[in-house]
Design an enzyme around this catalytic site. Structure first.
Site, mmCIF file in Angstrom:
data_model
loop_
_atom_site.group_PDB
_atom_site.id
_atom_site.type_symbol
_atom_site.label_atom_id
_atom_site.label_comp_id
_atom_site.label_asym_id
_atom_site.label_seq_id
_atom_site.Cartn_x
_atom_site.Cartn_y
_atom_site.Cartn_z
ATOM 1 N N LEU C 229 35.870 45.477 35.873
ATOM 2 C CA LEU C 229 36.489 46.135 37.032
ATOM 3 C C LEU C 229 35.520 46.215 38.222
ATOM 4 O O LEU C 229 34.404 46.696 38.077
ATOM 5 C CB LEU C 229 36.905 47.558 36.616
ATOM 6 C CG LEU C 229 37.761 48.340 37.608
ATOM 7 C CD1 LEU C 229 39.104 47.687 37.792
ATOM 8 C CD2 LEU C 229 37.911 49.773 37.135
ATOM 9 N N ASP C 230 35.955 45.781 39.382
ATOM 10 C CA ASP C 230 35.178 45.861 40.624
ATOM 11 C C ASP C 230 33.846 45.117 40.559
ATOM 12 O O ASP C 230 32.921 45.411 41.331
ATOM 13 C CB ASP C 230 34.924 47.327 41.037
ATOM 14 C CG ASP C 230 36.217 48.090 41.238
ATOM 15 O OD1 ASP C 230 37.246 47.459 41.519
ATOM 16 O OD2 ASP C 230 36.208 49.331 41.098
ATOM 17 N N GLU C 231 33.743 44.166 39.624
ATOM 18 C CA GLU C 231 32.484 43.418 39.497
ATOM 19 C C GLU C 231 32.675 41.932 39.793
ATOM 20 O O GLU C 231 31.730 41.156 39.666
ATOM 21 C CB GLU C 231 31.923 43.577 38.066
ATOM 22 C CG GLU C 231 31.384 44.943 37.734
ATOM 23 C CD GLU C 231 30.040 45.219 38.384
ATOM 24 O OE1 GLU C 231 29.479 44.320 39.034
ATOM 25 O OE2 GLU C 231 29.553 46.359 38.238
#
EC number: 3.5.1.10
Lengths: 286, 286, 286, 286
Positions: C229-231
């Site tokens: 997530l969000d990476e």
């Protein structure tokens, strides 16, 4: 002044000792609670500007009473002042031609509540934007420009502006030059978006001018309308970096986003009474 | 071309089929390894621009041989081309008046190796900056301007520029208008920093002009010197947001930082041969 | 390959001598005219990336022939490559929840031709945006999330994406966490907009996190979706200055404009095949 | 309070009705002319902040008298307040290690009067910057760090800070972690520049972290020093756009310019008493 209502008071006057003391004393005395205040003294023009947001309290008098009493303070300092009830939504009329991006952006900000306004009318010299405007439930007035009777078209536009009681008229890429008379009548309550970083590239086709000059940054400018084309007091500007690979059409595309942002901010600041005129310039209390 | 040395090849020519194939084929054939390449075809002028950085290999011929052979390719495509050995530091002469911030900034970039250059001379029409320049071990030439013999002072400046073999002359807030003759002689190898966001506010006191107009953003522009004052090809621009509270003096202070950044970049890009002229505009391969 | 059609060729391979010569030689030989080319050699990963736009000529072979012959060049350099016909519009599916600003912005860019795409479907876990989507003549698929059967809702979403043949899926403030499986299936062809300047403020309510930390600049990030997530690899970011007077709600409002800009750019660059993956990072040929 | 002197009064207190009226009334009554005023009421913490610049008049009492009388007003509103005479230059001590760009930038701003301060000492754990510091006529204290006696070195640093009566200590890329005790002693009067856009990339080598993550924008942050490393109240941040072509070394170079700007602003705002603490955040009256 009904209890709990929020008001904006704007003041312009010659700068001198005691203005803030007098105004804040008056407000405290009448049970008003200041929630925002901003002020500026122009060292060149020696004029003082301020914007105060306050909530009326249980002991605040009626608006008529309040205004009558404040007028005494105002006269002492030669104030030009306005008082706005924030619960009343400003009425904004939008003028547009064929390029609809600024209009669509304003409509979305209106639709989502980012702009706390009423839009009683959109007026255009072209029919293209009718459908999206009416989807928002807003009347669309299409007045074609007759080359031989420009004045007639303008009169129809002004008639709508007057009839719906517009507090503000926004020229959202309205590609007609207003008559000097109309500019004068709307002075201080009409905002135009110019698609360049003024004072660079006044007049027509600014993105093409920018391309020809080879600038590395382009911009857009929201300003009050005055009889001098593109010379009105600037409210907001923003810019974006470009380079040699961008064609004039690319600049137009990049510029659209800048125009939306700049016009959106200028309209919001105006309807929140954050913009005060200082000669040919503006004081903006963001 | 000694093995492992790195070179920059810049090319401008009419755009047509096969240029990249011919150049990259030539380099591959002579054991050159391309480490950077950038190209641009201008759809309006129909001209092609490219910049190629390559490392010579064990089988790369001598520079004289290389140039002789490449000239054949170049002629086929009507190329204007240059070849620079990156191990040779460009010689940069700086001209300055009383405002020393751009000079000090360039000296610091030079001192720390951010600018990979030699500075064989700093020339000024004022004595103020001598001490800091000499601290850096750089000769300082002070030529006062005699109102009745501007040409004489300019001749002394040009004499130094020529004698030290300047590859680039930088006008780092040099507050003298160069003669048309000097501009022409330095064309393409002299950079000026103008303290406004050109084409806005040409000429004198641009920050004061900006203050008077009430702009919300100010900027600075680095451009090549041409006989037309402030009209030369723009290399780089940058801007900063300002507001009504800023006095002209504040703008001067904010502007200093922008000028430093913009001039620092323009000089670096020029000495790295990243800037190609395209008529009155530039192609900058960052 | 029909005459005059324009194609984009993207290539990733180990960096070595002769790639550009081989590719540009191949194109010249088959009567292709290069109109844009950009390349990058990563000094750390030792990988080479390029994007070439070319127009097919009268003597260019059929696409099948072209691909068969180019495969020989590609194999020699271990290339990962793609070839796209620019006359075929990419099919983009948009996922949205309740916050519609990014969706409305994308729809407007699509409507005005700024984004040269097809939008065969908009999918949402809420009914709110149906009306504006259908006004654009686009099917709206509303699949409510059942807490006890998240997988079922996701399956319905994936079914639409697959059925309409989406080249790209855009999460335009879609407030559901995708399963690891779905992320993997969409890898490299799904873009998310995160409403913070990553890697700051991952996860929920980033504007509130930013307000609590007292940052002076906020931002938004468009990135490829990955199971982390969000990476995912960042495509584009942008920021705006804020100050102590801004409430979390103000930040949400300012952030909307940044999100629109950032997502609009990321989608455009992706569908123009300007974004190449380099491990967990991107190469963006603007 | 000698006639014509200019003072800055800063106030923090619980927000309530009548503060501005009381303060401005007090100043008017004692013949003080307000030239600048800024205020902010935090709706979350319910605290009020203001900064008033005023010129003493012919009838203004002595400073001792003034303070004694103002203390009565202050007590009524539970004010934390400070009064600064702007004719007295703040004394700023600069700490530096090997990277001298921030130091050189601050020295130039000091030298040209952009920063209206005294610099009674520069302290370093390295000898490199002695020459440029002494050129400015400022004492340079070189205290090498002994791995086995870090406390001893820190004690010598603190001794100089105390002895010269520093109003502010600036960590201009001072690459030593201060002890918790030293941080506490300097709380509110020590500014650090961190070379990332906090809260992203805390700790060591932030530009390398940024490169690894592939961000498209890098930044720098000036903040007050607290015992929590890189967690102190943020005063200012700025950013610059980067792309895939930038190596970690390029980021370091670009970052230098951002660090200079950000630290220069933070120091100026602090010494002009424009920064007030609001818990772990700052109120900055620019």
């Amino acid at each position: 002044m009904s209890d709990k209502n929020t008001f904006v008071l704007t003041i312009t006057c010659p700068d001198t000792v005691g203005i803030v003391a007098a105004v804040s004393g008056f407000l405290t005395q009448h049970d008003c609670f200041i929630t925002e205040a901003a002020q500026y003294g122009d060292p060149l023009s020696r004029r003082f500007f301020c914007r105060i947001v306050f909530a009326a309290g249980a002991l605040t008098p009626t608006r008529t009473e309040f205004e009558k009493m404040f007028a005494i303070v105002a006269e002492r300092f030669q104030m030009i002042w306005t008082l706005h009830d924030l619960t009343k939504k400003p009425r904004v009329v939008i003028l547009v031609s064929k390029f609809g991006h600024c209009l669509v952006d304003l409509l979305h900000r209106y639709h989502t509540g980012q702009l706390n306004i009423e839009i009683p009318a959109v007026i255009s010299n072209h029919p293209e934007m009718r459908s999206i405007v009416e989807w928002h439930g807003i009347p669309y007035h299409y007045f074609a420009v007759d080359k031989h009777d420009k004045a007639g078209q303008e009169a129809r536009v002004m008639e709508v502006i007057d009839r719906v009681g517009a507090d503000l008229t926004v020229l959202a890429r309205y590609m007609q030059i207003l008559s000097s008379d109309m500019c004068t009548r709307l002075q201080g309550r009409a905002i135009n978006i110019h698609h360049s970083f003024l004072p660079s590239f006044k007049g027509a086709k600014p993105y093409h001018q920018a391309h020809t000059r080879g600038v590395k940054i382009i911009g857009a400018t929201a300003h009050y309308v005055t009889p001098d084309l593109d010379e009105g007091p600037i409210i907001e500007q923003s810019v974006e970096r470009v380079d040699h690979t961008h064609t004039p059409d690319d600049l137009v595309g990049i510029g659209r986003d800048i125009e939306n942002l700049v016009l959106g901010r200028a309209v919001r600041w105006h309807v929140e009474h954050r913009v005060l005129l200082n000669g040919s310039k503006t004081v903006v209390f963001k």
